[in-house]
Scaffold this active site. Structure first.
Site, short mmCIF file in Angstrom:
data_model
loop_
_atom_site.label_atom_id
_atom_site.label_comp_id
_atom_site.label_asym_id
_atom_site.label_seq_id
_atom_site.Cartn_x
_atom_site.Cartn_y
_atom_site.Cartn_z
N HIS A 1 42.91 43.51 47.39
CA HIS A 1 43.61 42.60 46.48
C HIS A 1 42.92 41.24 46.46
O HIS A 1 43.47 40.23 46.90
CB HIS A 1 45.08 42.45 46.89
CG HIS A 1 45.88 43.71 46.71
ND1 HIS A 1 46.11 44.60 47.74
CD2 HIS A 1 46.49 44.24 45.61
CE1 HIS A 1 46.84 45.61 47.30
NE2 HIS A 1 47.07 45.42 46.01
N HIS B 1 39.32 42.62 42.19
CA HIS B 1 40.40 43.45 41.62
C HIS B 1 41.05 42.75 40.44
O HIS B 1 41.35 43.40 39.42
CB HIS B 1 41.45 43.73 42.71
CG HIS B 1 42.71 44.34 42.20
ND1 HIS B 1 42.77 45.60 41.66
CD2 HIS B 1 43.98 43.85 42.15
CE1 HIS B 1 44.02 45.87 41.29
NE2 HIS B 1 44.77 44.83 41.57
N ASP C 1 47.73 38.96 41.29
CA ASP C 1 47.66 39.14 42.75
C ASP C 1 47.18 37.87 43.44
O ASP C 1 46.59 37.93 44.53
CB ASP C 1 46.73 40.30 43.11
CG ASP C 1 47.44 41.64 43.08
OD1 ASP C 1 48.67 41.66 43.30
OD2 ASP C 1 46.79 42.67 42.82
N ASP D 1 46.56 47.96 36.42
CA ASP D 1 46.66 47.63 37.84
C ASP D 1 46.34 48.81 38.74
O ASP D 1 45.85 48.63 39.87
CB ASP D 1 48.06 47.10 38.14
CG ASP D 1 48.18 46.50 39.53
OD1 ASP D 1 47.16 46.01 40.06
OD2 ASP D 1 49.28 46.51 40.10
N GLN E 1 45.42 60.07 48.25
CA GLN E 1 44.97 59.92 46.87
C GLN E 1 45.55 61.01 45.96
O GLN E 1 45.90 60.73 44.82
CB GLN E 1 43.44 59.97 46.83
CG GLN E 1 42.78 58.70 47.33
CD GLN E 1 43.20 57.49 46.51
OE1 GLN E 1 43.12 57.47 45.29
NE2 GLN E 1 43.66 56.46 47.20
#
Length: 639
Positions: free
Chosen positions: A149, A153, A235, A350, A401
């Protein structure tokens, strides 16, 4: 009004105040301070006429300093314009990590400048580039150096939002907004002026084919700019920890925001504080009060939508609006409907990692896992339970994942695509024909010849094809399919390996149990021999009760038991002193080896007996090795 404009130009050199929105409450900043300074100006000038020349010299020096500072900014913007990598902005799989290697510290400000320039937002809202770049440089510097973050990003999410709103969408319907209608210059007409805040960007979306549309053209420019700014802010000052961690540790942000969307509230509040409390960073100075309030509301709502705890609420509302049988669809003239699309757009941007090419997806995966492990270490150091998938000693990367894609990203991407909002391109008819030509030819060869009515059947088939929806493909859907299959395959391999390890461990446990049972049975067998030998040794020593024959039999049985115990010891495969042996407990290992050597010698003597004839000595050896009923006679003869 003229005095205020002159004062604003004096306070902020370099600004070109040519907007129609310069009013007393235009920018929500320090207009009252400007007014006070304007009132005090004549008094200071009257009292300090002697220092007028010094003030002029100071102003000249300040202008020279500003010129020197403006040159680096111009060179920096020229660098952004001339950067060849930024020309690949139109690619969904934009090489953001290559750009990070070259411009790590300013990647977010570069991306923001290029996005605003491409969509014409600088011209639409008279955005001053100096304040704009200053704010976004300060914004990216406020992103912490955490694995995931961070400012990279934020730049990636900003690019994704820009791409989703500017690239052609197959079959998307453009809806003209009210401000697109020309305003009559005739004062006698009653045509209303354009609604404030509904200005569109420059015509950078032209040249699109008729069967395509652009999502950004269905949004007012103010809402489009709010989406891009929210993506850059979303963020800001992220600590690299989750909301659950902040709540569990009673962090100040969690206490401040009552454990509700802690990080998202903090990102929005801190980013807005940076803009509002530092006037030199206020690039929204030319917005009217109504525009500013609307803009701030949209940015905050978009940032709060990135809280994954509310993910399924947004998804359910969007599907009810767009993808169900009785769905009314998006009313593009409704502000709430457009806001829902903005929220879905930033949510998809995002979590776009699984929708990228494999190399980009793997890099983002490694970064988020590294951040998870750092939180797991922090939790372990605090004595807290380690959150799922955050224990570096128990990695479950494929499972993480696969679950993330299957439960979060894929449903979101599918809903967005089913609503007809995903950029892509039509699948050409030639591709469909190539894929289905084999089936059609096979059917034609096997079908009987048709009569004259076949012409009508062909017309009906053509009509049916026209009624079927055309196929659409998008890089997002193609990438997420490949990535999901990859993680699914790895997950199957991991599960197979875990099953094999479990079976191996079970086999080891069973083998260990068999060994323990064998040891116990051998100990019991040896104990029985010891008991029998003990009984023979406890015979009465009274000569009247013990005959010579009984002594001889007892001696023979003892030798037989000794040979049996030797056999057990030697067959065990180990040379060691055991309690079951008739040898004294203090006998060394060398004595056991000597016993084995003596036994081999006796066996060689037996072999010699068969070759050279029977002798008295070999006969005695044979009788010792194989006791028979004649033992008594041999022993009596010897005596």
């Amino acid at each position: 009004m003229a005095e205020k404009q002159e004062k604003r130009e004096t306070d902020s050199p370099g600004r070109q105040v040519t907007s129609d929105y310069d009013s007393a409450d235009a920018n929500n900043s320090d207009s009252s301070d400007n007014q006070l300074q304007g009132e005090e100006g004549p008094i200071v000038e009257a009292d300090c006429q002697d220092g007028a020349e010094d003030e002029d010299a100071t102003q000249k020096e300040s202008k020279e300093d500003e010129t020197e500072e403006a040159l680096p900014m111009e060179e920096y913007l020229k660098t952004v314009d001339d950067n060849a990598m930024m020309d690949r902005l139109y690619e969904w799989d934009f090489p953001v990590f290559d750009l990070e290697l070259e411009f790590k510290d300013c990647i977010l400000s570069m991306m923001a400048y290029r996005v605003f320039q491409d969509t014409g937002l600088f011209e639409a809202f008279r955005v001053p580039k100096q304040e704009f770049m200053s704010y976004f440089r300060a914004l990216e510097n406020g992103y912490r150096e955490v694995p995931y973050h961070n400012r990279v990003h934020a730049a990636d999410v900003l690019h994704a939002c820009w791409w989703l709103t500017t690239q052609p969408i197959p079959g998307f319907t453009q809806v003209p907004l009210e401000e697109d209608e020309p305003v009559s210059k005739d004062p006698n007409t009653l045509t209303p002026p354009p609604t404030p805040g509904l200005r569109t960007p420059r015509a950078s979306f032209t040249g699109v084919e008729e069967s395509y549309g652009i999502l950004g053209m269905n949004f007012p420019a103010l809402e489009l700019m709010a989406l891009y700014v929210a993506a850059a802010m979303h963020d800001y000052d992220h600590p690299g920890r989750t909301n659950a961690f902040l709540v569990a540790t009673s962090a100040p942000q969690a206490v401040l925001y009552n454990d509700r969307s802690v990080l998202e509230n903090h990102h929005a509040a801190a980013a807005w504080a940076l803009l509002l409390f530092r006037p030199e960073l206020n690039f929204l100075c030319h917005l009217e009060t109504a525009e500013f309030k609307r803009f701030r509301f949209l940015v905050i709502e978009a940032i709060l939508a990135t809280d994954l705890k509310r993910h399924f609420d947004f998804l359910t509302e969007f599907n009810a609006k767009m993808n169900e049988d009785d769905s009314p669809g998006i009313d593009w003239r409704n502000e709430n409907d457009r806001l829902l699309v903005v929220q879905m757009c930033i949510k998809l941007a995002d979590v776009n990692g699984p929708c990228k090419a494999e190399n980009l997806h793997i890099t983002w995966t490694n970064r988020i896992v590294a951040e998870f492990y750092e939180q797991g270490d922090d939790e372990a150091g605090r004595g807290l339970p380690i959150s799922p998938y955050m224990d570096r000693n128990k990695p479950f990367l494929a499972r993480l994942q696969e679950s993330f894609i299957n439960h979060l990203v894929a449903p979101l991407c599918n809903a967005y695509a089913a609503a007809g909002l995903l950029p892509g391109h039509w699948v050409e008819e030639e591709e469909d024909l190539n894929s289905s030509s084999g089936k059609v030819e096979a059917e034609n060869e096997s079908s009987p010849p048709e009569d004259d009515d076949s012409v009508d059947d062909d017309d009906a088939t053509c009509l049916k094809k026209e009624l079927q929806p055309r196929k659409v493909t998008s890089p997002l859907t193609e990438n997420i399919k490949r990535n999901h299959q990859r993680w699914l395959q790895l997950l199957k391999e991991e599960e197979k390996e875990e099953q094999q390890n479990a079976e191996r461990d079970e086999s080891k446990r069973e083998f260990g149990a068999v060994l323990e049972e064998g040891e116990e049975s051998r100990e019991e067998h040896l104990d029985s021999f010891n008991n029998d030998a003990g009984k023979e040794e406890t015979l009465s020593l009274d000569g009247d009760n013990v005959t010579e024959e009984q002594c001889t039999q007892s001696h023979s049985r003892s030798r037989s038991l000794e040979g049996e115990k030797r056999r057990i010891i030697f067959e065990s495969g180990t040379i060691q002193i055991t309690e079951e042996s008739t040898i004294e407990d203090t006998v060394a290992t060398g004595l056991v080896s000597q016993i084995m050597e003596d036994t081999r010698t006796e066996l060689r003597n037996v072999v010699g007996m068969t070759e050279h004839g029977t002798t008295q000595e070999s006969y005695a050896v044979q009788q010792r090795l194989e006791p028979t009923d004649a033992v008594e006679e041999v022993e009596s003869t010897e005596r």
